[in-house]
Design a protein around this motif. Structure first.
Motif, mmCIF file in Angstrom:
data_model
loop_
_atom_site.group_PDB
_atom_site.id
_atom_site.type_symbol
_atom_site.label_atom_id
_atom_site.label_comp_id
_atom_site.label_asym_id
_atom_site.label_seq_id
_atom_site.Cartn_x
_atom_site.Cartn_y
_atom_site.Cartn_z
ATOM 1 N N GLY A 58 0.780 -1.578 0.008
ATOM 2 C CA GLY A 58 0.295 -0.141 -0.127
ATOM 3 C C GLY A 58 0.946 1.117 0.210
ATOM 4 N N MET A 59 2.249 1.303 0.340
ATOM 5 C CA MET A 59 3.275 2.785 0.406
ATOM 6 C C MET A 59 3.558 2.697 -0.737
ATOM 7 N N ARG A 60 3.449 2.162 -2.090
ATOM 8 C CA ARG A 60 4.120 2.898 -3.302
ATOM 9 C C ARG A 60 3.655 3.594 -3.943
ATOM 10 N N GLU A 61 2.012 4.031 -4.053
ATOM 11 C CA GLU A 61 1.387 5.177 -4.251
ATOM 12 C C GLU A 61 1.047 6.189 -3.853
ATOM 13 N N ARG A 62 1.999 5.985 -2.555
ATOM 14 C CA ARG A 62 1.226 7.224 -1.240
ATOM 15 C C ARG A 62 2.850 7.475 -1.280
ATOM 16 N N THR A 63 3.927 7.392 -0.833
ATOM 17 C CA THR A 63 5.075 7.433 -0.762
ATOM 18 C C THR A 63 6.119 8.387 -1.473
ATOM 19 N N VAL A 64 7.605 9.188 -1.462
ATOM 20 C CA VAL A 64 8.196 10.129 -1.753
ATOM 21 C C VAL A 64 9.404 9.874 -1.283
ATOM 22 N N THR A 65 10.236 9.210 -1.489
ATOM 23 C CA THR A 65 11.163 8.380 -1.669
ATOM 24 C C THR A 65 12.933 9.358 -2.194
ATOM 25 N N ILE A 66 13.261 9.815 -0.898
ATOM 26 C CA ILE A 66 14.468 10.848 -1.171
ATOM 27 C C ILE A 66 16.036 9.786 -0.714
ATOM 28 N N SER A 67 17.124 10.901 -1.894
ATOM 29 C CA SER A 67 17.755 10.069 -1.410
ATOM 30 C C SER A 67 19.054 11.315 -2.128
ATOM 31 N N SER A 68 21.037 10.351 -1.583
ATOM 32 C CA SER A 68 21.269 11.679 -3.102
ATOM 33 C C SER A 68 22.847 11.347 -2.721
ATOM 34 N N ALA A 69 23.407 11.295 -3.338
ATOM 35 C CA ALA A 69 24.942 10.861 -3.500
ATOM 36 C C ALA A 69 25.614 11.269 -2.617
ATOM 37 N N GLY A 70 25.670 12.485 -1.677
ATOM 38 C CA GLY A 70 27.081 12.668 -1.300
ATOM 39 C C GLY A 70 27.323 12.267 0.116
ATOM 40 N N LYS A 71 26.447 11.144 0.782
ATOM 41 C CA LYS A 71 26.650 10.509 1.992
ATOM 42 C C LYS A 71 27.501 9.179 1.478
ATOM 43 N N PHE A 116 30.686 12.736 -1.651
ATOM 44 C CA PHE A 116 31.182 13.509 -1.918
ATOM 45 C C PHE A 116 29.580 15.159 -2.366
ATOM 46 N N THR A 117 29.359 15.285 -0.980
ATOM 47 C CA THR A 117 28.598 15.875 -0.130
ATOM 48 C C THR A 117 28.414 17.534 -0.988
ATOM 49 N N GLY A 118 29.653 17.931 -1.399
ATOM 50 C CA GLY A 118 29.416 19.626 -2.484
ATOM 51 C C GLY A 118 29.063 19.755 -3.147
ATOM 52 N N TRP A 119 28.455 18.463 -4.154
ATOM 53 C CA TRP A 119 28.363 17.594 -5.378
ATOM 54 C C TRP A 119 26.829 18.639 -5.476
ATOM 55 N N LYS A 120 26.074 17.770 -4.470
ATOM 56 C CA LYS A 120 24.488 18.317 -3.959
ATOM 57 C C LYS A 120 23.894 18.019 -5.456
ATOM 58 N N VAL A 121 23.841 16.469 -5.763
ATOM 59 C CA VAL A 121 23.029 15.634 -6.425
ATOM 60 C C VAL A 121 21.825 15.287 -5.827
ATOM 61 N N GLY A 122 20.801 15.271 -5.588
ATOM 62 C CA GLY A 122 19.920 14.287 -5.359
ATOM 63 C C GLY A 122 19.242 12.960 -5.904
ATOM 64 N N TRP A 123 17.824 12.985 -4.996
ATOM 65 C CA TRP A 123 16.657 11.997 -5.687
ATOM 66 C C TRP A 123 15.856 11.907 -5.137
ATOM 67 N N ILE A 124 14.059 11.566 -6.561
ATOM 68 C CA ILE A 124 13.355 11.476 -5.256
ATOM 69 C C ILE A 124 12.738 10.356 -6.296
ATOM 70 N N THR A 125 12.248 9.007 -5.672
ATOM 71 C CA THR A 125 11.309 8.884 -6.065
ATOM 72 C C THR A 125 10.047 8.557 -6.254
ATOM 73 N N GLY A 126 8.962 8.059 -7.085
ATOM 74 C CA GLY A 126 7.420 7.762 -6.052
ATOM 75 C C GLY A 126 6.578 7.240 -7.382
ATOM 76 N N SER A 127 5.908 7.094 -7.510
ATOM 77 C CA SER A 127 4.627 7.168 -8.414
ATOM 78 C C SER A 127 4.887 8.456 -9.469
ATOM 79 N N PRO A 128 4.424 8.484 -10.924
ATOM 80 C CA PRO A 128 4.427 9.525 -11.536
ATOM 81 C C PRO A 128 3.553 10.433 -11.314
#
Length: 401
Positions: A233-246, A250-262
């Motif tokens: 039941g979580m696929r359609e209601r969750t915005v997942t956040i992650s990033s490359a820094g940690k 390379f924390t100064g690059w500031k590249v992150g992303w979200i995944t979730g339903s369209p």
């Protein structure tokens, strides 16, 4: 000549009232204190060494090849979106469409801001685990939401979530749960059972969830990272956040992303496009290659940070701190009461003079400052020799008791 009256707007504060409570971040204050005193900075969570050489060279290659030097595509370069999709499939068995279910952001901080601005309206309640990373409160405020803290409480050498307290915090006005695991600043990793309970609550009350998983690869001992989106039941209601820094240091690059339903990704993108629009073009190509590194890289990252955690926690215990052994992140939370102290903010401001070390008072991450008053956070993502020197300096605290 008649005296001119001063318009009412002349006395109105310049700063938006929603942000008036925040001011300068504690990280800026403590980093400045470290610089002015020549202290070891164990406050802000950034490594003091760069990440893998092949990833850095991938960024150089992208620059030289002219990839990303102009505006990249709004959702992110296709190579990175495909790499994020493949990472989620390979690591967690999650099927993510790189074209419609991935959005690249300027680090996780922008992802949090865009998610709050997109999904929260004035008056909506956002339930968040306290203590929380300081940008959470600011982003909820900017969206006009009302934050409702659920406090992680000390229990048997760690901080634990009270699921009954979480359930009681949800009201008819609750729009969204904001979850962070591995948890900054406490180092708690929510268990599979705890996450399942959070998922059941979200489904039962029809809540959206934003989950900050930037420390997904920084889990230690027997802890495991389980994405909240993987529960029923979580696929359609969750915005997942992650990033490359940690993950890649390379924390100064500031590249992150979200995944979730369209639908969720489209909503967040609608807000994000008016923040940075796009960023970090050449670095996106490098991060795409980084996500494809073999499992040995991620295993080595965990092993190295586990050793650093153990090195610093041993020094803190010898110095007389009460230590909460973290199961994840870059950070260890300590209790200063065994040192005869009770005010973490005052303690951290004096610590550079007393021991030549900078830390962060955890109280600034609480709505209830008293609940966090005796706790202080140290970062262990530093060179071993730096951690040893910090431990030696902190030992003087024990000598003065």
């Amino acid at each position: 000549m008649a005296a001119m009256s001063i318009p009412d707007r002349a006395v109105r504060p310049l700063l938006n009232r929603r942000l008036a409570e925040f001011g300068t971040t504690v990280f800026a204050e403590m980093s400045a204190l470290a610089a002015s005193t020549g202290s070891i900075n164990l406050g802000q969570g950034f490594p003091d060494t760069d990440g893998p050489e092949e990833v850095r060279e991938a960024a150089v290659r992208a620059l030289r090849d002219g990839r990303g030097n102009q505006y990249p595509p709004g959702p992110g370069v296709p190579e990175l979106r495909r790499a994020v999709s493949e990472h989620q499939r390979r690591r967690y068995g999650l099927a993510v469409d790189p074209d419609t279910e991935v959005l690249v952001t300027a680090g996780a901080t922008e992802a949090i801001a865009a998610a709050m601005l997109a999904l929260v309206e004035p008056g909506d309640e956002v339930v968040a685990l306290e203590p929380y990373y300081d940008s959470y409160a600011a982003c909820v405020a900017m969206a006009g939401g009302r934050r409702v803290p659920v406090t992680l409480r000390p229990h048997e050498g760690t901080f634990r979530l009270d699921l009954d307290e979480l359930r009681d915090a949800v009201t008819d006005r609750t729009r969204l749960l904001l979850v962070n695991t591995s948890h900054n600043p406490t180092g708690t990793v929510l268990t599979r059972e705890e996450l399942a309970a959070v998922a059941r609550l979200a489904v039962e009350r029809d809540l959206l969830v934003v989950t900050d998983e930037v420390y997904e690869h920084l889990v230690f001992d027997d802890a495991e990272h389980v994405p909240l989106a993987s529960f029923p039941g979580m696929r359609e209601r969750t915005v997942t956040i992650s990033s490359a820094g940690k993950t890649f240091s390379f924390t100064g690059w500031k590249v992150g992303w979200i995944t979730g339903s369209p639908e969720l990704v489209t909503a967040v993108r609608s807000a994000k496009q008016f923040l940075t629009y796009v960023s970090a073009g050449p670095f996106q190509y490098a991060v795409a290659e980084a996500l494809a590194l073999p499992d040995s890289y991620f295993d080595g990252l965990r092993a190295g940070l586990t050793a650093k955690r153990d090195l610093l926690t041993a020094g803190l215990e010898e110095a007389g701190f009460g230590v909460f052994r973290p199961s994840g992140t870059y950070f260890v939370t300590t209790d200063i009461r065994p040192l005869g102290e009770s005010d973490g903010v005052a303690f951290c401001r004096e610590l550079p003079k007393r021991a030549g070390v900078v830390a962060i008072p955890t109280a600034v991450f609480y709505d209830d400052r008293e609940a966090g008053a005796p706790f202080v956070r140290f970062a262990f993502c530093k060179k071993d020799e730096v951690l040893r020197e910090a431990a030696t300096r902190l030992a003087s605290l024990a000598d003065r008791r």
